[in-house]
Design a protein around this motif. Structure first.
Motif, short mmCIF file in Angstrom:
data_model
loop_
_atom_site.label_atom_id
_atom_site.label_comp_id
_atom_site.label_asym_id
_atom_site.label_seq_id
_atom_site.Cartn_x
_atom_site.Cartn_y
_atom_site.Cartn_z
N TYR A 30 12.63 16.10 11.50
CA TYR A 30 12.49 14.67 11.26
C TYR A 30 11.54 14.42 10.09
CZ TYR A 30 14.62 13.88 15.85
OH TYR A 30 15.48 13.85 16.92
N ARG A 31 11.81 13.34 9.39
CA ARG A 31 10.88 12.87 8.35
C ARG A 31 10.24 11.58 8.84
NH1 ARG A 31 13.30 13.43 3.00
NH2 ARG A 31 12.36 15.49 3.24
N LEU A 32 8.89 11.62 8.97
CA LEU A 32 8.13 10.47 9.43
C LEU A 32 7.48 9.82 8.20
CD1 LEU A 32 8.14 12.70 11.82
CD2 LEU A 32 6.36 11.26 12.83
N THR A 33 7.69 8.50 8.07
CA THR A 33 7.10 7.77 6.95
C THR A 33 6.09 6.78 7.51
OG1 THR A 33 9.14 7.97 5.69
CG2 THR A 33 7.57 6.30 4.98
N PHE A 34 4.84 6.86 7.03
CA PHE A 34 3.75 6.00 7.50
C PHE A 34 3.31 5.08 6.37
CE2 PHE A 34 3.53 9.91 9.98
CZ PHE A 34 3.43 9.45 11.27
N PHE A 68 0.84 -1.20 0.00
CA PHE A 68 0.00 0.00 0.00
C PHE A 68 0.87 1.25 0.00
CE2 PHE A 68 -2.88 -3.26 1.47
CZ PHE A 68 -4.06 -2.94 0.81
N PRO A 69 0.34 2.37 -0.50
CA PRO A 69 1.13 3.60 -0.61
C PRO A 69 1.60 4.09 0.75
CG PRO A 69 -0.86 3.74 -1.91
CD PRO A 69 -1.00 2.53 -1.06
N LEU A 70 2.78 4.74 0.75
CA LEU A 70 3.29 5.33 1.99
C LEU A 70 2.98 6.82 1.98
CD1 LEU A 70 6.08 7.00 1.15
CD2 LEU A 70 7.02 4.68 1.07
N THR A 107 2.02 2.14 12.67
CA THR A 107 2.07 2.40 11.22
C THR A 107 3.27 3.25 10.82
OG1 THR A 107 0.62 4.31 11.54
CG2 THR A 107 -0.41 2.20 10.94
N LEU A 108 4.06 3.71 11.81
CA LEU A 108 5.26 4.47 11.49
C LEU A 108 6.31 3.48 10.94
CD1 LEU A 108 6.83 7.18 11.60
CD2 LEU A 108 7.67 6.46 13.84
N GLU A 109 6.70 3.64 9.69
CA GLU A 109 7.65 2.72 9.05
C GLU A 109 9.09 3.15 9.26
OE1 GLU A 109 8.25 2.04 4.52
OE2 GLU A 109 6.75 0.57 5.19
N SER A 110 9.36 4.46 9.26
CA SER A 110 10.72 4.93 9.48
C SER A 110 10.68 6.34 10.03
CB SER A 110 11.54 4.89 8.19
OG SER A 110 11.02 5.81 7.24
N LEU A 111 11.78 6.68 10.73
CA LEU A 111 11.92 8.01 11.32
C LEU A 111 13.35 8.45 11.07
CD1 LEU A 111 10.73 10.27 13.19
CD2 LEU A 111 11.75 9.02 15.09
N THR A 112 13.57 9.58 10.38
CA THR A 112 14.90 10.00 9.98
C THR A 112 15.13 11.44 10.38
OG1 THR A 112 14.78 8.53 8.07
CG2 THR A 112 16.50 10.21 8.05
N LEU A 113 16.23 11.72 11.05
CA LEU A 113 16.65 13.07 11.37
C LEU A 113 17.42 13.62 10.18
CD1 LEU A 113 17.09 15.41 13.45
CD2 LEU A 113 19.20 14.21 14.12
N ARG A 140 -4.39 -1.15 4.12
CA ARG A 140 -5.20 -0.14 3.45
C ARG A 140 -4.34 1.07 3.13
NH1 ARG A 140 -5.56 0.70 8.83
NH2 ARG A 140 -5.78 2.85 9.60
N THR A 141 -4.96 1.97 2.39
CA THR A 141 -4.29 3.24 2.10
C THR A 141 -4.71 4.25 3.15
OG1 THR A 141 -4.28 2.80 -0.27
CG2 THR A 141 -4.03 5.09 0.41
N LEU A 142 -3.71 4.88 3.81
CA LEU A 142 -4.02 5.86 4.85
C LEU A 142 -4.56 7.14 4.22
CD1 LEU A 142 -0.83 5.44 7.11
CD2 LEU A 142 -3.15 4.58 7.58
N THR A 143 -5.54 7.69 4.90
CA THR A 143 -6.09 8.97 4.44
C THR A 143 -5.24 10.10 4.96
OG1 THR A 143 -7.52 9.23 6.36
CG2 THR A 143 -8.40 7.97 4.50
#
Length: 850
Positions: free
Chosen positions: A813-817, A758-760, A789-795, A822-825
C-alpha cells in the motif's frame, strides 16, 4: 352509423342543395367522426331497356343461356337494339330491365368492375342485364331485376319508363349516405334522430324531434295489458337491469306482407338487409329513433313475462340457432312466471318465440336495460348485436313508449294488423342527476370567455334544464344524455356547440416548476455515468418464470415468495414479476450476442418486487364508482414494495484490440470499477468486500456496502452454471445495485473538501496476511490506525509466492499523509505509519514484510 340523407331530412331542415360532403363536415364540427360517404356505387351508362327477343341456347356444359336483343333507346349512341348474353331466365320479351352498357362500372366485393363488350358463348355481349345484388340494392341473385314486376301496379312509374331512361336516379343509386363513427359517450347518435339533433346544433337548422309527437300519441298504461314483472335480484352497481318495460300487442297481422319499398331502401342504405315486415319495422324504428325493439310471437308466450337474472346452468337457444349456457349475471326475458327463458335481454331473442310464417299476433317489446349489464352479457357470449351496441352506450329511457307506438303504427298500416287497446308500461327509470356548475367554470377550463347567457343558451339547446342560484347553475341533463354527469362534461358541451374552431391555439404558459427531484437527478446521473463508461441502456419486460430463478442458481421458493403472480400474464411461461433486474437483463445480452455483437456492455434502471411477508389482497370497486379514501388507501397498502435497482452486464472485450496492441477481456475488476465509479459520481463512500452470492462465481464476487454496512448490492463474474443454462458468453460479468439505497445515501448538500497547501508525505508498506483475508479489511484497518492526516490509501501490488509462503499473500500500500495546518516531520510520518501497521496487525494479523 350510416345515415341516408333523405331520411335525415325528415327530422332536420337540411338544405336541398347540401351535399353529403358538406353534411359530413358539419357533423365533424360538433365532434362526430366521419367514416365515409356512400352512394349506389354504380357509374356510367345504366339505363332502362326493353327486351325485344329472348333466344334460349343450350350449351355443351348443360347450361342454357339466353341471347337477347334489348332496346336501350339512344343510350348506345346508335338507337339500334343492343345484343346481350344473359344467364337468367326470370324474364320474357317485352319486359323492362336494367342494362349497364360498355364503359359502366359496378361495385363488387372484390372492387370496381368495368363492363365492356366481350365475346362469350359465341356472341359479342355489349353490356349486361343486372340483378339486384349486382346493383347493390338487394340480395336477390337468382334472377335479374325486372322493372315490369318491381313496379307492378304503379302505372304512372311504368308509363315513365322508356328505353334509354337513366336508371341510376330511378333505383336511388344516386342517393348519398353519410357514415359516422359513434364514440362510446354518444350513444344517442346511434340513430337518425340523434344525428339530426347534432346537425341542428352544427348548422342551427330547425330540428323536429319525432319522439315528441309519437309520445303524445302513445296511450297510457292500462290494467289489462300483457302482465310483465321486473324481478332483478342481483343488480349491478345497485342499478336494476331493466327499469322500464313497454309491451304493445298487434293482432291479425299478415307477416308475409311486403316491406314498403321506401322502408327497404332506407334499411339497405343504412347497412341492414330487409328480411320480413315485422323484423324490418323493428329495425327501422331502432335506426330512426335509437330504441331497440323485439317482436315476439304472442301465441307462443305464457303470461306473465318476468325480467330476471339467469340461474346457474340455465340454457337458451337463440335466434342464430346456437344453444348457449347462461351466466348468473345475464339478464333474461322469461315467460310462464319466470320458468322459461325466451330471450337474452337487449342482446338476442330466443328461437322458441321467434316470429315465423305462421305468426298472426305480435307482442312488441320496448324496454330500457342497464348499459353495463348488457355490455357484460354481449361480451361474455361473444354476441354483439345492433341492439346491444345501442344499449351498452345508453338508450333514452323516455323513448320506449314512442318507439313502440311507431312500430305499432307501421305494422297496422303495412301489415293489416289491429292494435290491442291494452298497454303495458311498467317500471320507473331514475331521473337524470342534476349537476352544479359555476357560471365561470367553462371560461376557466377552456380559456375562452363565455357569457352566462351563452352558457345557458347552449346547455338549453342540447336539452338541459338550467336554473341559476347566485353564481351557480343547476343543470339537469336530458334523458338521452346519460354521459353528462360532471361539470367537466357540461364544459365540453359548451365548447363543442360553440365551436372548437373558436378556441385559440395558444400554448399556455406553465407555472414555474420545482425542478427535478433528488431521485430523478440521481437516476439521470447514474444513466449518464454508465453511458459514459461505454454501456448501452436497455429496457426488458419485467416478467419471468420460476425456471429463470433456477437458471440463475437462486433459491426458487424464496424468490417466488418475494414476488407476485400476475392474474393475466402475457405469457403463461412468464407469470411472475421479477425480483432482480439481472433476471431479465440476461435476455437482452443473449439477444445482442446472438445477433453478432461480441463485445457488449448493457445496463438497465428499473423496478423489482421485494415482498416481505404474504401478499395482501386489494379491495375492488365496480366500474363507474369512484373508490372511497379508505378503499384507495387499502389498494395502495396492498401494492408490494418495489425498490428501484440498476444492473449491468459486460461480455467480450472491455478494451478493444487494435494497432495499439492486444485487447483485454472484461473481468470482475471492471464490475467493481463500475460500482466504485457510481459511488464517486454520487458522492457516496462505498466499500467492496469479497462475498458469495448467486448468480455470481463464488470466488469472483464482491459485496458492495455503504460505510455503515448497509447492503447496496453485488457485482462479479456470473457463475459458469448460470452462463451455461442461459446461453451467455463465458466469463460474462455484471452486477446489481439498489438505486434507492444510493439515492438516500447521496441526499443532502455535498461538502467540498478543503484543498490543503502544505507538503504531503508518502510511505509505502507491505504486509503479509492469510490468503482468505480480504484486501478491503486490511485497508480498513490501516486507514483506522493512520488517523485523520491520512489523505489517501492505494493498493499498488499483490504478491504470492515462495517468499511469503503457501496460503499467504503480500499486499503493498501507498499511504499519503498531509496535515491541514503544518508541515509534517519525518518522525511524525513514521509514527503514523507504525500506528497503521499496528492496527492492521491487531485487526487481521498482518505482518510487515521487509
Amino acid at each position: 352509423m350510416r345515415v341516408p340523407i333523405d331520411w335525415l331530412r325528415e327530422y332536420v331542415a337540411v338544405p336541398h342543395d347540401a351535399s353529403g360532403e358538406q353534411i359530413a363536415a358539419d357533423l365533424v364540427r360538433v365532434g362526430l367522426e366521419e367514416e365515409g360517404l356512400h352512394t349506389g356505387g354504380v357509374t356510367g351508362p345504366l339505363v332502362v331497356g326493353r327486351v325485344l327477343t329472348k333466344t334460349p341456347e343450350p350449351q355443351k356444359n348443360g347450361k342454357t343461356i339466353n341471347w337477347c336483343t334489348v332496346d336501350v333507346g339512344d343510350a348506345n349512341g346508335t338507337g339500334e337494339p343492343q345484343g346481350v348474353v344473359c344467364g337468367a331466365h326470370n324474364f320474357d320479351a317485352g319486359d323492362l330491365v336494367v342494362v349497364i352498357l360498355p364503359g359502366g362500372v359496378l361495385s363488387t366485393p372484390s372492387g370496381p368492375l368495368t363492363v365492356s363488350a366481350r365475346k362469350t358463348y359465341g356472341h359479342v355481349s355489349s353490356g349486361m342485364i343486372c340483378s339486384e345484388r349486382e346493383l347493390g340494392i338487394g340480395d336477390d341473385h337468382d334472377g335479374i331485376l325486372v322493372l315490369t314486376k318491381k313496379f307492378a301496379g304503379d302505372e304512372a312509374t311504368l308509363a315513365a319508363l322508356t328505353p334509354g331512361t337513366d336508371a341510376i336516379p330511378l333505383l336511388g343509386l344516386d342517393r348519398e349516405t353519410v357514415e359516422v363513427n359513434v364514440t362510446p359517450d354518444r350513444g344517442y347518435c346511434f340513430s337518425v334522430r340523434g344525428i339530426a339533433r347534432e346537425y341542428g346544433h352544427a348548422t342551427r337548422a330547425a330540428f323536429t324531434d319525432p319522439a315528441i309527437a309519437l309520445d303524445a300519441a302513445a296511450p297510457a298504461a292500462t290494467e289489462g295489458g300483457f302482465p310483465v314483472v321486473l324481478d332483478d335480484r342481483a343488480p349491478i352497481r345497485g342499478r336494476a337491469g331493466c327499469d322500464r318495460y313497454v309491451a304493445r300487442i298487434v293482432r291479425n297481422i299478415d307477416v308475409s306482407a311486403p316491406t314498403p319499398r321506401w322502408m327497404a331502401t332506407r334499411l339497405t342504405e343504412a347497412g341492414m338487409r330487409p328480411i320480413s315486415l315485422p323484423v324490418d319495422v323493428t329495425n327501422y324504428v331502432m335506426l330512426g329513433l335509437g330504441q331497440p325493439l323485439h317482436a315476439f310471437d304472442l301465441d307462443t308466450l305464457q303470461a306473465p313475462i318476468v325480467v330476471r337474472r339467469a340461474r346457474p346452468g340455465e340454457r337458451l337457444t337463440t335466434l342464430d340457432d346456437a344453444e348457449r349456457t347462461l351466466g348468473e349475471g345475464d339478464l333474461l326475458i322469461t315467460d310462464h312466471d319466470g320458468e322459461r327463458a325466451i330471450a337474452i335481454a337487449g342482446v338476442m331473442g330466443g328461437a322458441q318465440t321467434e316470429v315465423g310464417t305462421t305468426t298472426r299476433n305480435l307482442l312488441i317489446e320496448a324496454a330500457h336495460f342497464d348499459a353495463v349489464s348488457i355490455a357484460r352479457t354481449a361480451r361474455a357470449h361473444k354476441l354483439p348485436s345492433e341492439a346491444s351496441r345501442r344499449f351498452e352506450r345508453g338508450v333514452d329511457p323516455a323513448l320506449a313508449a314512442a318507439a313502440a307506438q311507431l312500430a305499432v303504427d307501421l305494422l297496422v298500416e303495412h301489415g293489416g294488423g289491429v292494435v290491442d287497446p291494452e298497454v303495458t308500461d311498467v317500471g320507473s327509470p331514475a331521473a337524470p342527476a342534476p349537476v352544479t356548475m359555476h357560471v365561470d367554470f367553462p371560461s376557466k377550463i377552456v380559456g375562452v370567455v363565455y357569457l352566462e347567457s351563452e352558457v345557458v343558451s347552449i346547455l338549453s339547446s342540447i336539452g338541459c334544464s338550467v336554473t341559476r342560484e347566485g353564481h351557480l347553475l343547476t343543470v339537469v341533463p336530458p334523458t338521452w344524455r346519460s354521459d353528462l354527469t360532471t361539470a367537466e362534461d357540461l364544459v365540453e358541451e359548451v365548447a363543442r356547440i360553440d365551436g372548437y374552431d373558436g378556441i385559440p391555439s395558444i400554448v399556455p404558459t406553465p407555472p414555474g416548476g420545482a425542478g427535478l427531484t433528488h431521485a430523478q437527478r440521481t437516476r439521470r446521473l447514474v444513466a449518464d455515468v454508465l453511458a459514459g463508461q461505454g454501456l448501452s441502456e436497455v429496457w426488458s419486460a419485467p416478467f419471468v418464470g420460476a425456471d429463470r430463478f433456477a437458471d440463475l442458481g437462486l433459491d426458487v421458493e424464496a424468490e417466488v415468495a418475494r414476488t407476485v403472480r400476475l392474474a393475466n400474464p402475457l405469457s403463461e411461461e412468464a407469470p411472475l414479476m421479477r425480483t432482480r433486474l439481472l433476471a431479465t437483463l440476461v435476455d437482452a445480452l443473449r439477444r445482442n450476442v446472438a445477433r453478432g455483437n461480441r463485445d457488449v456492455g448493457l445496463f438497465e434502471l428499473g423496478l423489482v418486487v421485494a415482498l416481505d411477508g404474504p401478499q395482501e389482497s386489494a379491495p375492488t370497486e365496480d366500474v363507474g364508482i369512484h373508490p372511497s379514501a379508505e378503499t384507495l388507501a387499502a389498494i395502495r397498502d396492498a401494492v408490494p414494495p418495489q425498490p428501484r435497482h440498476v444492473a449491468f452486464l459486460l461480455a467480450g472485450e472491455r478494451d478493444r484490440a487494435g494497432w495499439w496492441g492486444a485487447g483485454r477481456a472484461a473481468d470482475v475488476t471492471d464490475a467493481v470499477d463500475l460500482a466504485r465509479t457510481l459511488g464517486e459520481a454520487l458522492g457516496v463512500a462505498i466499500e467492496v468486500v469479497a462475498d458469495t452470492a448467486a448468480p455470481f462465481h463464488p470466488g469472483r464476487c464482491a459485496r458492495i456496502t455503504l460505510s455503515d454496512g448497509t447492503l447496496v448490492g453485488h457485482v462479479g463474474e456470473l457463475h459458469p452454471k448460470a452462463v451455461a443454462a442461459l446461453g451467455l458468453p463465458a466469463r460474462a460479468v455484471g452486477g446489481e445495485l439498489d438505486l434507492d439505497v444510493l439515492t438516500t445515501a447521496s441526499e443532502g448538500t455535498p461538502q467540498a473538501r478543503t484543498v490543503h497547501t502544505f507538503p504531503l508525505a508518502r510511505r509505502d508498506v507491505a504486509v503479509v496476511i492469510d490468503e482468505d483475508v480480504p484486501a478491503a479489511r486490511v485497508a480498513q484497518a490501516l486507514r483506522g490506525g493512520a488517523g485523520e492526516t491520512l489523505e489517501s490509501l492505494t493498493l499498488f501490488d499483490v504478491y504470492r509466492g515462495d517468499q511469503v509462503g503457501e496460503g499467504r499473500k503480500s499486499l503493498a500500500y501507498r499511504l499519503t499523509f498531509r496535515a491541514p495546518d503544518r508541515t509534517l516531520t519525518t518522525d511524525e510520518v513514521s509514527g503514523l505509519r507504525d500506528r497503521a501497521l499496528a492496527a492492521a496487525a491487531k485487526a487481521v494479523g498482518a505482518v510487515q514484510r521487509a
